[in-house]
Design a protein around this motif. Sequence first.
Motif, PDB file in Angstrom:
ATOM      1  N   UNK A   1      -8.732 -13.505   8.447  1.00 16.14           N
ATOM      2  CA  UNK A   1     -10.123 -13.383   8.876  1.00 16.14           C
ATOM      3  C   UNK A   1     -10.279 -12.157   9.775  1.00 16.14           C
ATOM      4  N   UNK A   2     -11.479 -11.590   9.736  1.00 12.35           N
ATOM      5  CA  UNK A   2     -11.838 -10.505  10.648  1.00 12.35           C
ATOM      6  C   UNK A   2     -10.883  -9.320  10.600  1.00 12.35           C
ATOM      7  N   UNK A   3     -10.427  -8.952   9.411  1.00 15.00           N
ATOM      8  CA  UNK A   3      -9.523  -7.818   9.258  1.00 15.00           C
ATOM      9  C   UNK A   3     -10.260  -6.489   9.349  1.00 15.00           C
ATOM     10  N   UNK A   4     -11.540  -6.506   9.110  1.00 12.90           N
ATOM     11  CA  UNK A   4     -12.333  -5.282   9.192  1.00 12.90           C
ATOM     12  C   UNK A   4     -13.428  -5.471  10.229  1.00 12.90           C
ATOM     13  N   UNK A   5     -13.841  -4.364  10.820  1.00 17.28           N
ATOM     14  CA  UNK A   5     -14.875  -4.399  11.847  1.00 17.28           C
ATOM     15  C   UNK A   5     -16.137  -3.747  11.296  1.00 17.28           C
TER      16      UNK A   5
ATOM     17  N   UNK B   1     -21.622  -8.822   6.387  1.00 16.31           N
ATOM     18  CA  UNK B   1     -20.345  -8.685   7.106  1.00 16.31           C
ATOM     19  C   UNK B   1     -19.720 -10.024   7.503  1.00 16.31           C
ATOM     20  N   UNK B   2     -20.558 -10.995   7.889  1.00 16.99           N
ATOM     21  CA  UNK B   2     -20.033 -12.313   8.258  1.00 16.99           C
ATOM     22  C   UNK B   2     -19.297 -12.937   7.066  1.00 16.99           C
ATOM     23  N   UNK B   3     -19.902 -12.844   5.886  1.00 14.58           N
ATOM     24  CA  UNK B   3     -19.257 -13.399   4.691  1.00 14.58           C
ATOM     25  C   UNK B   3     -17.958 -12.660   4.369  1.00 14.58           C
ATOM     26  N   UNK B   4     -17.974 -11.337   4.473  1.00 18.13           N
ATOM     27  CA  UNK B   4     -16.764 -10.548   4.203  1.00 18.13           C
ATOM     28  C   UNK B   4     -15.657 -10.968   5.155  1.00 18.13           C
TER      29      UNK B   4
ATOM     30  N   UNK C   1     -15.321 -13.741   7.049  1.00 12.61           N
ATOM     31  CA  UNK C   1     -14.944 -15.153   7.096  1.00 12.61           C
ATOM     32  C   UNK C   1     -14.484 -15.744   5.772  1.00 12.61           C
ATOM     33  N   UNK C   2     -14.876 -15.151   4.655  1.00  7.98           N
ATOM     34  CA  UNK C   2     -14.608 -15.790   3.366  1.00  7.98           C
ATOM     35  C   UNK C   2     -13.729 -14.981   2.415  1.00  7.98           C
ATOM     36  N   UNK C   3     -13.686 -13.689   2.568  1.00  6.10           N
ATOM     37  CA  UNK C   3     -12.944 -12.857   1.623  1.00  6.10           C
ATOM     38  C   UNK C   3     -11.529 -12.594   2.119  1.00  6.10           C
ATOM     39  N   UNK C   4     -10.550 -12.642   1.213  1.00  8.99           N
ATOM     40  CA  UNK C   4      -9.166 -12.351   1.601  1.00  8.99           C
ATOM     41  C   UNK C   4      -9.041 -10.923   2.143  1.00  8.99           C
ATOM     42  N   UNK C   5      -7.995 -10.672   2.921  1.00 11.32           N
ATOM     43  CA  UNK C   5      -7.790  -9.387   3.596  1.00 11.32           C
ATOM     44  C   UNK C   5      -7.898  -8.203   2.628  1.00 11.32           C
ATOM     45  N   UNK C   6      -7.300  -8.316   1.460  1.00 10.05           N
ATOM     46  CA  UNK C   6      -7.313  -7.213   0.498  1.00 10.05           C
ATOM     47  C   UNK C   6      -8.750  -6.877   0.075  1.00 10.05           C
ATOM     48  N   UNK C   7      -9.556  -7.878  -0.153  1.00 14.28           N
ATOM     49  CA  UNK C   7     -10.937  -7.633  -0.566  1.00 14.28           C
ATOM     50  C   UNK C   7     -11.783  -7.139   0.605  1.00 14.28           C
ATOM     51  N   UNK C   8     -11.453  -7.566   1.825  1.00 19.01           N
ATOM     52  CA  UNK C   8     -12.132  -7.020   2.994  1.00 19.01           C
ATOM     53  C   UNK C   8     -11.889  -5.513   3.079  1.00 19.01           C
TER      54      UNK C   8
ATOM     55  N   UNK D   1     -11.056  -3.496   0.556  1.00 19.91           N
ATOM     56  CA  UNK D   1     -11.759  -2.856  -0.570  1.00 19.91           C
ATOM     57  C   UNK D   1     -13.221  -2.637  -0.208  1.00 19.91           C
ATOM     58  N   UNK D   2     -13.837  -3.646   0.384  1.00 13.30           N
ATOM     59  CA  UNK D   2     -15.247  -3.541   0.761  1.00 13.30           C
ATOM     60  C   UNK D   2     -15.452  -2.460   1.818  1.00 13.30           C
ATOM     61  N   UNK D   3     -14.659  -2.489   2.884  1.00 17.30           N
ATOM     62  CA  UNK D   3     -14.802  -1.518   3.974  1.00 17.30           C
ATOM     63  C   UNK D   3     -14.547  -0.096   3.481  1.00 17.30           C
ATOM     64  N   UNK D   4     -13.524   0.071   2.657  1.00 15.82           N
ATOM     65  CA  UNK D   4     -13.221   1.386   2.100  1.00 15.82           C
ATOM     66  C   UNK D   4     -14.353   1.857   1.187  1.00 15.82           C
ATOM     67  N   UNK D   5     -14.880   0.959   0.373  1.00 18.56           N
ATOM     68  CA  UNK D   5     -15.983   1.295  -0.524  1.00 18.56           C
ATOM     69  C   UNK D   5     -17.240   1.669   0.234  1.00 18.56           C
TER      70      UNK D   5
END
Length: 187
Positions: A37-41, A77-80, A82-89, A91-95
């Motif tokens: 959780x909370x791997x990205x800010x 961001x809350x969903x990313x 709290x719910x998405x695995x670290x790898x997908x977090x 991917x989202x932040x990088x994207x």
Amino acid sequence: MNRREALKSVAFLMGSAISATTMGVLFESFTLPEKEKNRVFFSASDEEVLAEFADIIIPTTASSPGAKAAGLGPFIPMMIRDCYPAQMQEIFASGMKDMQAKCLKDFNKDFLAMSIEERQKLMEALKDETIANGKAPSFFLIARDLTLLGYYSSEIGCTQAREYLPVPGRYDGNADYKPGQKAWATN
């Protein structure tokens, strides 16, 4: 009913409007480990960008407020987190960073400084890139899915964008549907 269960219900009702990636995240029967959780800010500026991004997907119309008014800026961001695995977090932040770089490269502006027409062109380009990349999860795909999910599970989405029946009535599987009528939502 907890948040994940409520969102699963909305996602199920939305059917194919939500990608398999998001459906997989919502329908997993596991709890995300705390270390993932909370791997990205996300900054307040990021939330503003996401609110404007979502508002291009679901804009305000004469009959209902858009995604920004429904609070999608903080919801995504809350969903990313709290719910998405670290790898997908990641991917989202990088994207999201890549999208901002594309704004500067293609439009010589930050996303928030772009006009509605420029944002729509950007969205079209992001959509085309996502289609070209196939089934790989991407920032655009996840942000679009969370926009749809968040909007249609919000109070605005349920009571203003859709026809609202506050007291459940009898089931009528053959109810008349008039051209231009909103889809039904029940509580």
